[in-house]
Design a protein around this motif. Structure first.
Motif, PDB file in Angstrom:
ATOM      1  N   SER A 159       0.704  -1.131  -0.133  1.00  0.00           N
ATOM      2  CA  SER A 159      -0.141   0.117  -0.591  1.00  0.00           C
ATOM      3  C   SER A 159       1.315   1.174  -0.029  1.00  0.00           C
ATOM      4  CB  SER A 159      -0.906  -0.106   1.175  1.00  0.00           C
ATOM      5  OG  SER A 159      -1.536   1.331   1.494  1.00  0.00           O
ATOM      6  N   THR A 160       0.494   2.089  -0.874  1.00  0.00           N
ATOM      7  CA  THR A 160       1.577   2.973  -0.913  1.00  0.00           C
ATOM      8  C   THR A 160       0.911   4.190   0.026  1.00  0.00           C
ATOM      9  OG1 THR A 160       1.528   3.857  -3.627  1.00  0.00           O
ATOM     10  CG2 THR A 160       1.991   4.774  -3.088  1.00  0.00           C
ATOM     11  N   SER A 161      -0.214   4.057   0.689  1.00  0.00           N
ATOM     12  CA  SER A 161       0.019   5.231   1.398  1.00  0.00           C
ATOM     13  C   SER A 161       0.732   4.423   3.521  1.00  0.00           C
ATOM     14  CB  SER A 161      -1.168   4.900   2.078  1.00  0.00           C
ATOM     15  OG  SER A 161      -2.233   4.701   2.464  1.00  0.00           O
ATOM     16  N   GLU A 162       0.698   4.046   2.782  1.00  0.00           N
ATOM     17  CA  GLU A 162       1.630   3.052   4.007  1.00  0.00           C
ATOM     18  C   GLU A 162       2.976   2.337   4.287  1.00  0.00           C
ATOM     19  OE1 GLU A 162       0.456  -1.135   4.832  1.00  0.00           O
ATOM     20  OE2 GLU A 162      -1.241  -1.000   5.849  1.00  0.00           O
ATOM     21  N   ALA A 163       3.317   2.761   3.396  1.00  0.00           N
ATOM     22  CA  ALA A 163       5.508   3.015   2.356  1.00  0.00           C
ATOM     23  C   ALA A 163       5.379   4.514   3.537  1.00  0.00           C
ATOM     24  CB  ALA A 163       5.229   2.699   1.723  1.00  0.00           C
ATOM     25  N   ILE A 164       4.146   4.906   2.872  1.00  0.00           N
ATOM     26  CA  ILE A 164       4.854   6.899   3.168  1.00  0.00           C
ATOM     27  C   ILE A 164       4.582   7.068   4.397  1.00  0.00           C
ATOM     28  CG2 ILE A 164       3.943   8.717   2.777  1.00  0.00           C
ATOM     29  CD1 ILE A 164       2.924   8.281  -0.392  1.00  0.00           C
ATOM     30  N   PHE A 165       3.614   6.532   5.518  1.00  0.00           N
ATOM     31  CA  PHE A 165       3.639   6.437   6.976  1.00  0.00           C
ATOM     32  C   PHE A 165       4.976   5.924   7.719  1.00  0.00           C
ATOM     33  CE2 PHE A 165       2.202   5.032  10.806  1.00  0.00           C
ATOM     34  CZ  PHE A 165       2.300   5.813  11.229  1.00  0.00           C
ATOM     35  N   LEU A 166       5.328   4.596   6.389  1.00  0.00           N
ATOM     36  CA  LEU A 166       6.145   4.218   8.182  1.00  0.00           C
ATOM     37  C   LEU A 166       7.543   4.735   7.446  1.00  0.00           C
ATOM     38  CD1 LEU A 166       7.445   1.409   9.620  1.00  0.00           C
ATOM     39  CD2 LEU A 166       7.062   0.610   7.225  1.00  0.00           C
ATOM     40  N   SER A 167       7.958   5.385   5.723  1.00  0.00           N
ATOM     41  CA  SER A 167       8.635   6.396   5.832  1.00  0.00           C
ATOM     42  C   SER A 167       8.837   7.473   6.744  1.00  0.00           C
ATOM     43  CB  SER A 167       8.393   6.667   4.616  1.00  0.00           C
ATOM     44  OG  SER A 167       9.387   5.915   3.458  1.00  0.00           O
ATOM     45  N   LYS A 168       7.976   7.753   6.668  1.00  0.00           N
ATOM     46  CA  LYS A 168       8.087   9.656   7.704  1.00  0.00           C
ATOM     47  C   LYS A 168       8.127   8.945   9.231  1.00  0.00           C
ATOM     48  CE  LYS A 168       4.338  11.905   4.817  1.00  0.00           C
ATOM     49  NZ  LYS A 168       3.509  12.627   4.631  1.00  0.00           N
ATOM     50  N   GLN A 169       7.199   7.899   9.339  1.00  0.00           N
ATOM     51  CA  GLN A 169       7.514   8.019  10.946  1.00  0.00           C
ATOM     52  C   GLN A 169       9.522   7.256  11.261  1.00  0.00           C
ATOM     53  OE1 GLN A 169       5.803   7.726  13.136  1.00  0.00           O
ATOM     54  NE2 GLN A 169       4.354   8.743  11.971  1.00  0.00           N
ATOM     55  N   LEU A 170       9.827   6.394  10.310  1.00  0.00           N
ATOM     56  CA  LEU A 170      11.473   6.652  10.183  1.00  0.00           C
ATOM     57  C   LEU A 170      12.196   7.321  10.290  1.00  0.00           C
ATOM     58  CD1 LEU A 170      11.247   2.407   8.968  1.00  0.00           C
ATOM     59  CD2 LEU A 170      11.726   3.147  11.070  1.00  0.00           C
ATOM     60  N   ALA A 171      11.500   8.228   9.728  1.00  0.00           N
ATOM     61  CA  ALA A 171      12.598   9.602   8.834  1.00  0.00           C
ATOM     62  C   ALA A 171      13.114   9.782   9.756  1.00  0.00           C
ATOM     63  CB  ALA A 171      11.881  10.384   7.690  1.00  0.00           C
TER      64      ALA A 171
ATOM     65  N   LYS B  63       3.809   1.345 -14.283  1.00  0.00           N
ATOM     66  CA  LYS B  63       3.283   2.510 -14.475  1.00  0.00           C
ATOM     67  C   LYS B  63       3.216   2.305 -13.535  1.00  0.00           C
ATOM     68  CE  LYS B  63       2.939   3.796 -19.603  1.00  0.00           C
ATOM     69  NZ  LYS B  63       1.884   5.094 -20.274  1.00  0.00           N
ATOM     70  N   GLY B  64       2.646   1.499 -12.784  1.00  0.00           N
ATOM     71  CA  GLY B  64       2.113   1.756 -11.220  1.00  0.00           C
ATOM     72  C   GLY B  64       3.556   2.181 -10.162  1.00  0.00           C
ATOM     73  N   MET B  65       4.137   0.935 -10.936  1.00  0.00           N
ATOM     74  CA  MET B  65       5.489   1.537  -9.683  1.00  0.00           C
ATOM     75  C   MET B  65       6.113   2.636  -9.973  1.00  0.00           C
ATOM     76  SD  MET B  65       7.138  -2.603 -10.805  1.00  0.00           S
ATOM     77  CE  MET B  65       6.373  -3.997 -11.173  1.00  0.00           C
ATOM     78  N   VAL B  66       6.558   3.079 -11.469  1.00  0.00           N
ATOM     79  CA  VAL B  66       6.993   4.549 -11.274  1.00  0.00           C
ATOM     80  C   VAL B  66       6.242   5.182 -10.139  1.00  0.00           C
ATOM     81  CG1 VAL B  66       7.487   6.502 -12.360  1.00  0.00           C
ATOM     82  CG2 VAL B  66       7.830   3.749 -13.392  1.00  0.00           C
ATOM     83  N   ALA B  67       4.916   5.073  -9.913  1.00  0.00           N
ATOM     84  CA  ALA B  67       3.691   6.189  -9.431  1.00  0.00           C
ATOM     85  C   ALA B  67       4.121   6.012  -7.584  1.00  0.00           C
ATOM     86  CB  ALA B  67       2.441   6.674  -9.981  1.00  0.00           C
ATOM     87  N   HIS B  68       4.272   4.298  -7.572  1.00  0.00           N
ATOM     88  CA  HIS B  68       4.445   4.306  -6.217  1.00  0.00           C
ATOM     89  C   HIS B  68       5.428   4.566  -5.751  1.00  0.00           C
ATOM     90  CE1 HIS B  68       4.039   1.165  -2.845  1.00  0.00           C
ATOM     91  NE2 HIS B  68       5.199   0.926  -2.809  1.00  0.00           N
ATOM     92  N   PHE B  69       6.514   4.609  -6.321  1.00  0.00           N
ATOM     93  CA  PHE B  69       8.488   5.154  -5.449  1.00  0.00           C
ATOM     94  C   PHE B  69       8.741   6.267  -5.564  1.00  0.00           C
ATOM     95  CE2 PHE B  69       9.018   0.427  -6.515  1.00  0.00           C
ATOM     96  CZ  PHE B  69       8.914   0.339  -5.518  1.00  0.00           C
ATOM     97  N   GLU B  70       8.008   7.084  -7.601  1.00  0.00           N
ATOM     98  CA  GLU B  70       8.407   8.692  -6.486  1.00  0.00           C
ATOM     99  C   GLU B  70       6.716   9.257  -5.497  1.00  0.00           C
ATOM    100  OE1 GLU B  70       8.893   9.397 -11.956  1.00  0.00           O
ATOM    101  OE2 GLU B  70       6.095   9.413 -10.489  1.00  0.00           O
TER     102      GLU B  70
END
Length: 295
Positions: A81-93, A113-120
């Motif tokens: 889940s992109t939103s979960e990955a972003i949340f976890l990244s922000k918590q770990l930053a 293209k979904g992978m590109v959007a996810h990682f970007e």
């Protein structure tokens, strides 16, 4: 930045299933003493799939604390889940980590293209460097070289952990990405060949057990001494295969337990302790490589 031997660190646990922070400290110190160039905390090998966010973050924090700035710590922060990955990244930053390792989303099989959007989206949410992680054997979805090249344009995406074990894939990626884009092997069996063909390092499961050898192999390859790198690789090659006869990290934990580096080989369900035959196989490898078996 992230070159050489990075260990895909296990997360030790007590028999009651709680994280063993005493054991974690011992493992981190073991790697610092043995020349490991960096740690990956709570990646796949660290049982990220069964650690809730709060625990995941605490293990990363403790790993950074125990490393004492001696070596960099990369935090696993991937999710399907992109939103979960972003949340976890922000918590770990703000935990003191040097960067993130983010895996291709698993199970939902995104398009390229979904992978590109996810990682970007993940890279846009942090100022820290991000390493992509392509492991189609686990995720099913395979991130193609052209997709990696598109993502390499993002200022925060600095490299790729490639666990395909495919040297042709390495060459295809090298032809498309900038020279300073880091290419790390995530497949121990082919890691030496990967280095000898221009790879910058490894994120290794085998390094949990023989960190000094994996570090020296990387250093030899970086210095152009490929014969020495291959010699070292051959000396530990039996681990590259035997550690994976059961799902990772079942056997790495068992070996560390038998080495006396952790007090329990406990894994969280659905993973369980190795079968008797697997124990015999890996312990034979330990004996053959001169590693003392306790108990």
């Amino acid at each position: 930045m992230f070159k050489g031997s990075f260990v895909a660190l296990v997360t030790p646990m007590n028999p009651d299933g709680e994280v063993d922070y005493v054991g974690l400290k011992k493992l981190v110190e073991f790697h610092v003493e043995n020349g490991t160039h960096g740690l990956v905390s709570v990646g796949t090998t660290g049982e990220s799939a069964t650690l809730p966010f709060e625990e995941h973050i605490e293990v990363v924090k403790k790993t950074v604390e125990y490393a004492k700035n001696a070596i960099p710590v990369i935090a696993g922060s991937g999710a399907n889940s992109t939103s979960e990955a972003i949340f976890l990244s922000k918590q770990l930053a703000n935990t003191g980590i040097a960067g993130f390792l983010s895996v291709v989303p698993y199970y939902n099989k995104p398009q390229q293209k979904g992978m590109v959007a996810h990682f970007e989206a993940i890279a846009d949410a942090t100022d820290l460097p991000v390493l992509l992680y392509n492991v189609p054997g686990r995720t099913v979805a395979d991130m193609l070289p052209e997709t990696v090249a598109e993502l390499a344009k993002h200022k925060n995406i600095v490299g790729l952990k490639d666990a395909t074990g495919d040297m042709e894939r390495l060459k295809q990626t090298q032809a498309l990405v900038p020279d300073d884009f880091l290419l790390l092997s995530g497949d121990d069996l082919t890691s030496c060949e990967f280095l000898c063909n221009g790879g910058h390092g490894v994120i290794s499961v085998t390094a949990n057990i023989v960190p000094a050898e994996m570090a020296k192999m990387c250093e030899s390859a970086a210095a152009g001494d490929f014969a020495e790198a291959k010699r070292i690789d051959q000396s530990v090659a039996a681990f590259h295969e035997a550690l994976f006869i059961e799902p990772n990290p079942v056997l790495p934990k068992w070996v560390l337990y038998k080495m006396g580096l952790i007090d329990s080989a406990f894994l969280r369900l659905p993973l369980i302790l190795p079968e008797l035959q697997s124990k015999k196989v890996i312990e034979d490898v330990m004996r053959a490589t001169g590693i003392t078996i306790n108990g």
